[in-house]
Design an enzyme around this catalytic site. Sequence first.
Site, PDB file in Angstrom:
ATOM      1  N   SER A 206       0.840  -1.190   0.000  1.00  0.00           N
ATOM      2  CA  SER A 206       0.000   0.000   0.000  1.00  0.00           C
ATOM      3  C   SER A 206       0.883   1.252   0.000  1.00  0.00           C
ATOM      4  O   SER A 206       1.863   1.322   0.751  1.00  0.00           O
ATOM      5  CB  SER A 206      -0.872  -0.013   1.255  1.00  0.00           C
ATOM      6  N   HIS A 208       0.026   4.447   0.883  1.00  0.00           N
ATOM      7  CA  HIS A 208      -0.117   5.465   1.944  1.00  0.00           C
ATOM      8  C   HIS A 208       0.553   5.085   3.249  1.00  0.00           C
ATOM      9  O   HIS A 208       0.567   5.866   4.201  1.00  0.00           O
ATOM     10  CB  HIS A 208      -1.589   5.841   2.158  1.00  0.00           C
ATOM     11  N   THR A 246      -8.996   2.837 -16.001  1.00  0.00           N
ATOM     12  CA  THR A 246      -7.870   3.717 -16.327  1.00  0.00           C
ATOM     13  C   THR A 246      -6.921   3.819 -15.136  1.00  0.00           C
ATOM     14  O   THR A 246      -7.363   4.054 -14.005  1.00  0.00           O
ATOM     15  CB  THR A 246      -8.399   5.123 -16.692  1.00  0.00           C
ATOM     16  N   CYS A 332      -8.388   0.327  11.545  1.00  0.00           N
ATOM     17  CA  CYS A 332      -9.536  -0.201  10.820  1.00  0.00           C
ATOM     18  C   CYS A 332     -10.566  -0.774  11.771  1.00  0.00           C
ATOM     19  O   CYS A 332     -11.733  -0.864  11.458  1.00  0.00           O
ATOM     20  CB  CYS A 332      -9.101  -1.285   9.864  1.00  0.00           C
TER      21      CYS A 332
HETATM   22  N1  PMP Z   1      -2.828  -4.923   5.539  1.00  0.00           N
HETATM   23  C1  PMP Z   1      -2.197  -4.393   6.591  1.00  0.00           C
HETATM   24  C2  PMP Z   1      -1.224  -5.236   7.349  1.00  0.00           C
HETATM   25  C3  PMP Z   1      -2.453  -3.067   6.972  1.00  0.00           C
HETATM   26  O1  PMP Z   1      -1.816  -2.542   8.015  1.00  0.00           O
HETATM   27  C4  PMP Z   1      -3.389  -2.311   6.230  1.00  0.00           C
HETATM   28  C5  PMP Z   1      -3.741  -0.894   6.644  1.00  0.00           C
HETATM   29  N2  PMP Z   1      -4.302  -0.820   7.934  1.00  0.00           N
HETATM   30  C6  PMP Z   1      -4.016  -2.909   5.126  1.00  0.00           C
HETATM   31  C7  PMP Z   1      -3.720  -4.208   4.819  1.00  0.00           C
HETATM   32  C8  PMP Z   1      -4.994  -2.152   4.298  1.00  0.00           C
HETATM   33  O2  PMP Z   1      -4.328  -1.196   3.509  1.00  0.00           O
HETATM   34  P1  PMP Z   1      -5.118  -0.140   2.628  1.00  0.00           P
HETATM   35  O3  PMP Z   1      -5.519   0.948   3.548  1.00  0.00           O
HETATM   36  O4  PMP Z   1      -4.125   0.309   1.597  1.00  0.00           O
HETATM   37  O5  PMP Z   1      -6.269  -0.847   2.010  1.00  0.00           O
END
Ligand code: PMP
Length: 406
Positions: A206, A208, A246, A332
């Site tokens: 990822s 970010h 795209t 999350c």
């Molecule tokens: N996998 C792990 C281990 C993460 O730490 C995260 C972000 N909390 C994600 C997946 C999800 O990443 P994204 O926000 O890019 O969907």
Amino acid sequence: MKDHPRELVYLDYPATTPCDSRVFEKMSPYFCTFFGNPHSKNHAHGWIADEAVDDAFASIAECLRVEPREITFTSGASESNILAIRGVMMRYKNSGKNHLITTQTEHKSVLSCCRQLEEEGYSLTYLSVNDQGIIDLNELLDKITDKTLLISIAVVNNETGVIQPMNEIGNICKNKGIYFHTDATQALGKMAIDIKLWNVALASFSSHKVYGPKGIGALYLRKDPAVKIKSFLVGGGQQGGIRGGTIPVPLCVGFGEACKIINENNGAEVEQITRLSGKLVQGILENVPLSKMNGNVENKVPHIVNIIFPFVEGESIAMGLEDICVATGSACSSSQLEPSHVLKAMGVDNVVIQSSIRFGIGRFTTETEIDYTIKKVTDTVQRLRDISPLWDMYNKGVNMEKIKWT
Ligand code: PMP
């Protein structure tokens, strides 16, 4: 926008990172000036965009030490995880293999995808972890059957920072002819990633989490020997038909630049983060009685530190820290106020789980911020304990283990 204290100390880097200004600068011309569609093959605007995307593929591939053609852009690691896991399981559905092994401590994007597959009739095994957060390789070997198609285990856990034994898992997968997917989101830029040595067939990343923009991630798909997946966003056949739509050029350019920065001076940054996180841990453990780190303290990435503060709630500490941004559990799931599934799997007591705080150190963390945090955490925990009946009972010598909680 709500009122916030003007100066915030940001210690939630595992949740997300600020976009590096060098990344932002590199991206900026690709919004209004070089706005072409990289899939337009007949004019210069298309070619300019296409070249920028190619450069991004090259920087990301260099960072991961793989081929650019092995990278597929996605919207982030959640999508990469789902595309990898669901993609492999559905693609090889008719091979007679329908068993997937993962762990109880995976990110929710992996676990919820696995639950869905289970509901659809696939066979799932969720491996346990020990009190250090690490899987048992013998349990893994025991659970493999002739129907096992895929093993999905993250390199680094996002709540504790604990690293799984990647070499060993990869060797098992190679010997047994099982595809190995890893969620490497929290590993990128924090430790050496060796996709080839680990025998990884699919890996998720990822942008970010590494000072790039939000909304873009990557899925590594091994070409030799090739792993195939079913695609879901068929669209106009872009990205080799794996993920249509795209390609978002500015985001790709940003992710590429973020990886380029990792390629250039990562060693010094990891060293600095290791030093600061060591100082934070030492300062807190020395000053806050009974505080303790969760997870294996040696086999971990430096930027994630998970500490329990018995007799006070993590939520209260986080609120009390006011201008310091930390997490209770993962970002999350922290809104759900349910005990962390990761700490639960590690056998941490339910009451104590609620007392945990995750600190995340990053590129822009300063020594002054660490000193400030040590002091503020110490004072906040003490203040909360002063009004805690449990702390009072503990100090009066009540045997807390004998208390029956209802
Ligand atoms: N996998 C792990 C281990 C993460 O730490 C995260 C972000 N909390 C994600 C997946 C999800 O990443 P994204 O926000 O890019 O969907």
